[in-house]
Design a protein around this motif. Structure first.
Motif, PDB file in Angstrom:
ATOM      1  N   SER A 217       0.819  -1.212   0.000  1.00 35.18           N
ATOM      2  CA  SER A 217       0.000   0.000   0.000  1.00 35.18           C
ATOM      3  C   SER A 217       0.851   1.260   0.000  1.00 35.18           C
ATOM      4  O   SER A 217       0.517   2.254  -0.655  1.00 35.18           O
ATOM      5  CB  SER A 217      -0.939   0.001   1.208  1.00 35.18           C
ATOM      6  N   LEU A 218       1.964   1.228   0.728  1.00 41.22           N
ATOM      7  CA  LEU A 218       2.841   2.397   0.761  1.00 41.22           C
ATOM      8  C   LEU A 218       3.406   2.709  -0.621  1.00 41.22           C
ATOM      9  O   LEU A 218       3.550   3.881  -0.988  1.00 41.22           O
ATOM     10  CB  LEU A 218       3.994   2.166   1.746  1.00 41.22           C
ATOM     11  N   SER A 219       3.709   1.691  -1.379  1.00 40.45           N
ATOM     12  CA  SER A 219       4.255   1.893  -2.723  1.00 40.45           C
ATOM     13  C   SER A 219       3.246   2.583  -3.627  1.00 40.45           C
ATOM     14  O   SER A 219       3.602   3.423  -4.454  1.00 40.45           O
ATOM     15  CB  SER A 219       4.680   0.555  -3.331  1.00 40.45           C
ATOM     16  N   LEU A 220       1.979   2.228  -3.462  1.00 38.14           N
ATOM     17  CA  LEU A 220       0.936   2.840  -4.286  1.00 38.14           C
ATOM     18  C   LEU A 220       0.600   4.254  -3.838  1.00 38.14           C
ATOM     19  O   LEU A 220       0.165   5.084  -4.635  1.00 38.14           O
ATOM     20  CB  LEU A 220      -0.332   1.977  -4.249  1.00 38.14           C
ATOM     21  N   ALA A 221       0.827   4.524  -2.568  1.00 33.63           N
ATOM     22  CA  ALA A 221       0.420   5.826  -2.022  1.00 33.63           C
ATOM     23  C   ALA A 221       1.573   6.792  -1.805  1.00 33.63           C
ATOM     24  O   ALA A 221       1.349   7.982  -1.599  1.00 33.63           O
ATOM     25  CB  ALA A 221      -0.302   5.615  -0.686  1.00 33.63           C
ATOM     26  N   GLY A 222       2.803   6.277  -1.858  1.00 32.18           N
ATOM     27  CA  GLY A 222       3.921   7.072  -1.385  1.00 32.18           C
ATOM     28  C   GLY A 222       4.707   7.833  -2.416  1.00 32.18           C
ATOM     29  O   GLY A 222       5.870   8.171  -2.186  1.00 32.18           O
ATOM     30  N   GLY A 223       4.150   8.087  -3.597  1.00 32.28           N
ATOM     31  CA  GLY A 223       4.860   8.868  -4.583  1.00 32.28           C
ATOM     32  C   GLY A 223       5.921   8.093  -5.344  1.00 32.28           C
ATOM     33  O   GLY A 223       6.787   8.674  -6.000  1.00 32.28           O
ATOM     34  N   GLU A 224       5.875   6.751  -5.276  1.00 32.98           N
ATOM     35  CA  GLU A 224       6.830   5.942  -6.025  1.00 32.98           C
ATOM     36  C   GLU A 224       6.518   6.021  -7.523  1.00 32.98           C
ATOM     37  O   GLU A 224       5.391   6.297  -7.927  1.00 32.98           O
ATOM     38  CB  GLU A 224       6.741   4.474  -5.580  1.00 32.98           C
ATOM     39  N   GLU A 225       7.542   5.765  -8.358  1.00 30.61           N
ATOM     40  CA  GLU A 225       7.294   5.616  -9.780  1.00 30.61           C
ATOM     41  C   GLU A 225       6.714   4.226  -9.982  1.00 30.61           C
ATOM     42  O   GLU A 225       7.413   3.223  -9.868  1.00 30.61           O
ATOM     43  CB  GLU A 225       8.592   5.771 -10.568  1.00 30.61           C
ATOM     44  N   ILE A 226       5.431   4.164 -10.238  1.00 28.53           N
ATOM     45  CA  ILE A 226       4.746   2.883 -10.361  1.00 28.53           C
ATOM     46  C   ILE A 226       3.681   2.990 -11.447  1.00 28.53           C
ATOM     47  O   ILE A 226       2.856   3.903 -11.438  1.00 28.53           O
ATOM     48  CB  ILE A 226       4.141   2.453  -8.996  1.00 28.53           C
ATOM     49  N   ASP A 227       3.742   2.085 -12.394  1.00 29.59           N
ATOM     50  CA  ASP A 227       2.835   2.114 -13.542  1.00 29.59           C
ATOM     51  C   ASP A 227       1.937   0.882 -13.604  1.00 29.59           C
ATOM     52  O   ASP A 227       0.742   0.998 -13.861  1.00 29.59           O
ATOM     53  CB  ASP A 227       3.642   2.212 -14.841  1.00 29.59           C
ATOM     54  N   LEU A 228       2.520  -0.279 -13.382  1.00 33.55           N
ATOM     55  CA  LEU A 228       1.769  -1.533 -13.386  1.00 33.55           C
ATOM     56  C   LEU A 228       1.980  -2.223 -12.052  1.00 33.55           C
ATOM     57  O   LEU A 228       3.061  -2.131 -11.459  1.00 33.55           O
ATOM     58  CB  LEU A 228       2.241  -2.458 -14.513  1.00 33.55           C
ATOM     59  N   VAL A 229       0.967  -2.946 -11.583  1.00 35.49           N
ATOM     60  CA  VAL A 229       1.094  -3.607 -10.287  1.00 35.49           C
ATOM     61  C   VAL A 229       0.262  -4.887 -10.275  1.00 35.49           C
ATOM     62  O   VAL A 229      -0.860  -4.922 -10.798  1.00 35.49           O
ATOM     63  CB  VAL A 229       0.666  -2.670  -9.137  1.00 35.49           C
ATOM     64  N   TYR A 230       0.845  -5.929  -9.727  1.00 32.89           N
ATOM     65  CA  TYR A 230       0.079  -7.158  -9.485  1.00 32.89           C
ATOM     66  C   TYR A 230      -0.899  -6.916  -8.350  1.00 32.89           C
ATOM     67  O   TYR A 230      -0.582  -6.255  -7.360  1.00 32.89           O
ATOM     68  CB  TYR A 230       1.012  -8.315  -9.109  1.00 32.89           C
ATOM     69  N   THR A 231      -2.106  -7.455  -8.490  1.00 26.13           N
ATOM     70  CA  THR A 231      -3.092  -7.345  -7.414  1.00 26.13           C
ATOM     71  C   THR A 231      -4.010  -8.557  -7.454  1.00 26.13           C
ATOM     72  O   THR A 231      -3.960  -9.387  -8.354  1.00 26.13           O
ATOM     73  CB  THR A 231      -3.885  -6.027  -7.527  1.00 26.13           C
ATOM     74  N   ALA A 232      -4.848  -8.682  -6.450  1.00 30.44           N
ATOM     75  CA  ALA A 232      -5.794  -9.794  -6.331  1.00 30.44           C
ATOM     76  C   ALA A 232      -6.735  -9.455  -5.179  1.00 30.44           C
ATOM     77  O   ALA A 232      -6.417  -8.605  -4.344  1.00 30.44           O
ATOM     78  CB  ALA A 232      -5.057 -11.102  -6.045  1.00 30.44           C
ATOM     79  N   PRO A 233      -7.910 -10.096  -5.116  1.00 28.82           N
ATOM     80  CA  PRO A 233      -8.795  -9.842  -3.973  1.00 28.82           C
ATOM     81  C   PRO A 233      -8.096 -10.083  -2.643  1.00 28.82           C
ATOM     82  O   PRO A 233      -8.372  -9.403  -1.653  1.00 28.82           O
ATOM     83  CB  PRO A 233      -9.940 -10.839  -4.206  1.00 28.82           C
ATOM     84  N   TRP A 234      -7.167 -11.057  -2.614  1.00 28.02           N
ATOM     85  CA  TRP A 234      -6.432 -11.346  -1.377  1.00 28.02           C
ATOM     86  C   TRP A 234      -5.192 -10.451  -1.237  1.00 28.02           C
ATOM     87  O   TRP A 234      -4.509 -10.494  -0.216  1.00 28.02           O
ATOM     88  CB  TRP A 234      -6.017 -12.814  -1.340  1.00 28.02           C
ATOM     89  N   CYS A 235      -4.917  -9.658  -2.251  1.00 27.12           N
ATOM     90  CA  CYS A 235      -3.756  -8.761  -2.255  1.00 27.12           C
ATOM     91  C   CYS A 235      -4.237  -7.319  -2.413  1.00 27.12           C
ATOM     92  O   CYS A 235      -3.819  -6.608  -3.324  1.00 27.12           O
ATOM     93  CB  CYS A 235      -2.791  -9.156  -3.366  1.00 27.12           C
ATOM     94  N   TYR A 236      -5.167  -6.925  -1.549  1.00 31.56           N
ATOM     95  CA  TYR A 236      -5.585  -5.522  -1.393  1.00 31.56           C
ATOM     96  C   TYR A 236      -6.261  -4.917  -2.627  1.00 31.56           C
ATOM     97  O   TYR A 236      -6.358  -3.699  -2.750  1.00 31.56           O
ATOM     98  CB  TYR A 236      -4.380  -4.648  -0.998  1.00 31.56           C
ATOM     99  N   MET A 237      -6.769  -5.749  -3.518  1.00 36.83           N
ATOM    100  CA  MET A 237      -7.319  -5.248  -4.768  1.00 36.83           C
ATOM    101  C   MET A 237      -8.464  -4.252  -4.553  1.00 36.83           C
ATOM    102  O   MET A 237      -8.447  -3.138  -5.088  1.00 36.83           O
ATOM    103  CB  MET A 237      -7.797  -6.424  -5.620  1.00 36.83           C
ATOM    104  N   TYR A 238      -9.446  -4.651  -3.758  1.00 36.15           N
ATOM    105  CA  TYR A 238     -10.602  -3.775  -3.588  1.00 36.15           C
ATOM    106  C   TYR A 238     -10.310  -2.642  -2.606  1.00 36.15           C
ATOM    107  O   TYR A 238     -10.854  -1.545  -2.732  1.00 36.15           O
ATOM    108  CB  TYR A 238     -11.813  -4.601  -3.148  1.00 36.15           C
ATOM    109  N   THR A 239      -9.429  -2.895  -1.650  1.00 38.23           N
ATOM    110  CA  THR A 239      -9.016  -1.832  -0.738  1.00 38.23           C
ATOM    111  C   THR A 239      -8.340  -0.711  -1.509  1.00 38.23           C
ATOM    112  O   THR A 239      -8.644   0.476  -1.326  1.00 38.23           O
ATOM    113  CB  THR A 239      -8.045  -2.385   0.321  1.00 38.23           C
TER     114      THR A 239
END
Length: 551
Positions: free
Chosen positions: A133-155
């Motif tokens: 979550s920090l990577s998605l929220a913390g100003g990182e250079e991020i374009d693509l990300v793996y996710t899943a319902p068990w990996c914070y997808m809906y959160t």
């Protein structure tokens, strides 16, 4: 054509500059609603020019992924400015394979004609709970990300972390995905009419099993495991007779016993209505019927979990795992492969760790299905997904790279199987592990799960593994509520607070590291009430009732 492209690219720069200025997911989704970048032209038929040209460049491609080689080309992506070099940053979770740098170098060599470089970050299992979550929220250079319902997808979707798409955006910017992705998969990753991620392109058995040190079992007079009681006996026997002698734990648990809980709950034929970062609601399957609201329960308040937690306390008190397991940093799987634990629980991946352990002389392992008289859940499309991050500065280039990772034959094989004639060999759609497979085993990184198309089958699978997998086929059952997606935007604060509470309590209960199970559960529920669990359930059941009325 060149003149049209130059105008289009100039207009795109305007769009991208706004997208890179902290635009919200809602705003970005508005930009893509029409599927037409600013300055795009409408064809007479109502299709955009990009739609028409994409169809032209797709001419000649095989009808399905199993009808021949699929190859991406720059002209398939008219919305990408190829005059400028671009870097796409991909974030994944899990372990880093030994040969990952080689795989990445091969992918980047392939992307040279697209003037694009792929860079990756792999967040370890131990760090996933904090760094994802920090990577998605913390100003990182991020374009693509793996996710899943068990990996914070809906959160994360509720936070606006994922770039919202529609089918027109996919058609124009991911033409191969548009052509080959299973149409029914999109509904499983759609929230409020927007596609928040692209699911994997396959459905398969999703069941949990245990693997044990068979040599140690036989050493202490245990021939095989048939059910949960046999497993309990094995664990207690290891703790009593083996651990004092060799130091090998019955299970080198780390952080929680989430996978073991999944093994246990299969005895109850339960499906999840919602599975989101400990916010788990379940119901008992009844011959394909969708459940009534009265049938749905918070799984931590179920009779099944209460019984499981009590069993975990029995095992913990007997010394089946370390009293410091809650803060463990070495996964139970790695510990099993390193002969530090005598048992693990997971899916078919346990066979990889069994083989790892068996490299040691005298070690023999076996996997057991403890719930073979019960249904096998179908791993739905959205159990593994790839999302474009809202933080991306170039959604078109990011979409292009994802399209290539998912559907270009050469790149998809690199990601899922490795380097041909080194990590694997292939004959048609049947592959065999190569001499260097240990350095990059099939589906080694989480992105390979998200882009998996399910078209390659492994040759030479061990008889014990094939027999196990084949036994699941007649029992595979689809979750009748799989297309229900809970949008918690109206109760986000309550959801965050309740997830935090459960995050504090559930791992300790799963590890049995509590003095009194029922008292600890009561304490958790009191805090959940204070945190607003009733508000969440009111909204959840309201949305579910509306969804159920349309079935």
């Amino acid at each position: 054509m060149k003149k049209w492209l130059s105008c289009l690219l100039a207009a795109m720069l305007i769009v991208i500059s706004f997208a890179g200025c902290g635009g919200s997911a809602d705003q970005m989704s508005k930009d893509t609603d029409s599927g037409v970048p600013a300055g795009g032209n409408e064809a007479a038929s109502g299709e955009t020019t990009a739609d028409t040209e994409n169809k032209d460049v797709l001419t000649g491609l095989p009808e399905t992924l199993m009808d021949g080689e699929v190859k991406a080309a720059p002209e398939m992506y008219p919305n990408v400015d190829f005059s400028k070099a671009g870097t796409v940053h991909l974030y994944m979770i899990g372990d880093t394979p030994q040969d990952w740098d080689r795989i990445l170098a091969e992918i980047n060599a392939y992307l040279e004609p697209f003037n694009t470089t792929l860079e990756t970050v792999i967040i370890s299992w131990a760090d996933m709970g904090t760094m994802y979550s920090l990577s998605l929220a913390g100003g990182e250079e991020i374009d693509l990300v793996y996710t899943a319902p068990w990996c914070y997808m809906y959160t994360e979707a509720a936070k606006g972390s994922f770039y919202a798409m529609d089918r027109s955006f996919i058609s124009q910017n991911m033409p191969l995905t548009d052509k080959y992705q299973a149409e029914t998969s999109y509904a499983e990753a759609t929230v409020d009419g927007k596609i928040i991620a692209i699911p994997s392109n396959l459905e398969k058995a999703d069941t949990k099993i245990v693997a044990i040190r068979q040599d140690l079992a036989e050493k202490h007079g245990i021939e095989k495991l048939e059910n949960w009681d046999d497993y309990m006996n094995f664990m207690l026997t290891m703790a009593e007779k083996e651990t004092p002698e060799s130091g090998i734990l019955a299970q080198a648990s780390s952080g929680n016993n989430a996978e073991l809980w999944e093994v246990y709950r299969q005895q109850y034929d339960m499906f999840y209505l919602l599975k989101d970062n400990n916010l788990h609601y379940q119901y008992q399957y009844k011959e394909g019927e969708i459940p009534s609201v009265e049938d749905i329960e918070l799984c931590w308040n179920s009779e099944a979990f209460l019984n499981f937690a009590k069993d975990m306390k029995t095992l913990a008190d007997a010394g089946c795992w370390s009293r410091g397991a809650l803060s463990g940093t070495v996964s139970d799987d790695d510990a099993f492969g390193a002969l530090q634990g005598a048992s693990i629980a997971w899916n078919g991946t346990v066979f990889n760790y069994m083989r790892m352990a068996e490299k040691n002389e005298g070690v023999k392992c076996m996997a057991y299905d403890l719930t073979k008289d019960h249904l096998v859940s179908c791993e739905e499309f959205n159990n593994n997904d790839m999302a474009i991050a809202t933080a991306t500065k170039d959604p078109y280039r990011s979409a292009m790279v994802l399209d290539i990772l998912k559907m270009d034959t050469y790149v998809n094989r690199l990601l899922t199987l490795g380097i041909e004639n080194d990590h694997y060999t292939i004959n048609g759609y049947e592959y065999t592990r190569g001499a260097n497979a240990e350095a990059y085993a099939p589906n080694s990184v989480s992105a390979s799960w998200g882009v998996n198309n399910g078209i390659y089958e492994e040759n030479g699978v061990e008889a014990r593994e094939k027999e196990m997998v084949d036994s699941w086929e007649p029992r595979i059952t689809s979750n009748p509520t799989v297309t229900f997606v809970f949008n918690d935007k109206e109760v986000t604060d309550y959801a965050s607070a309740c997830k935090a509470v459960m995050g504090d309590y559930i791992p300790s209960l799963q590890l049995g590291l509590v003095d009194d199970v029922e008292a600890y559960l009561a304490e958790m529920n009191a805090k959940l009430e204070e945190a607003g669990i009733a508000k969440i359930e009111e909204e959840l059941f309201r949305q579910y009732t509306e969804w159920a009325a349309t079935r």
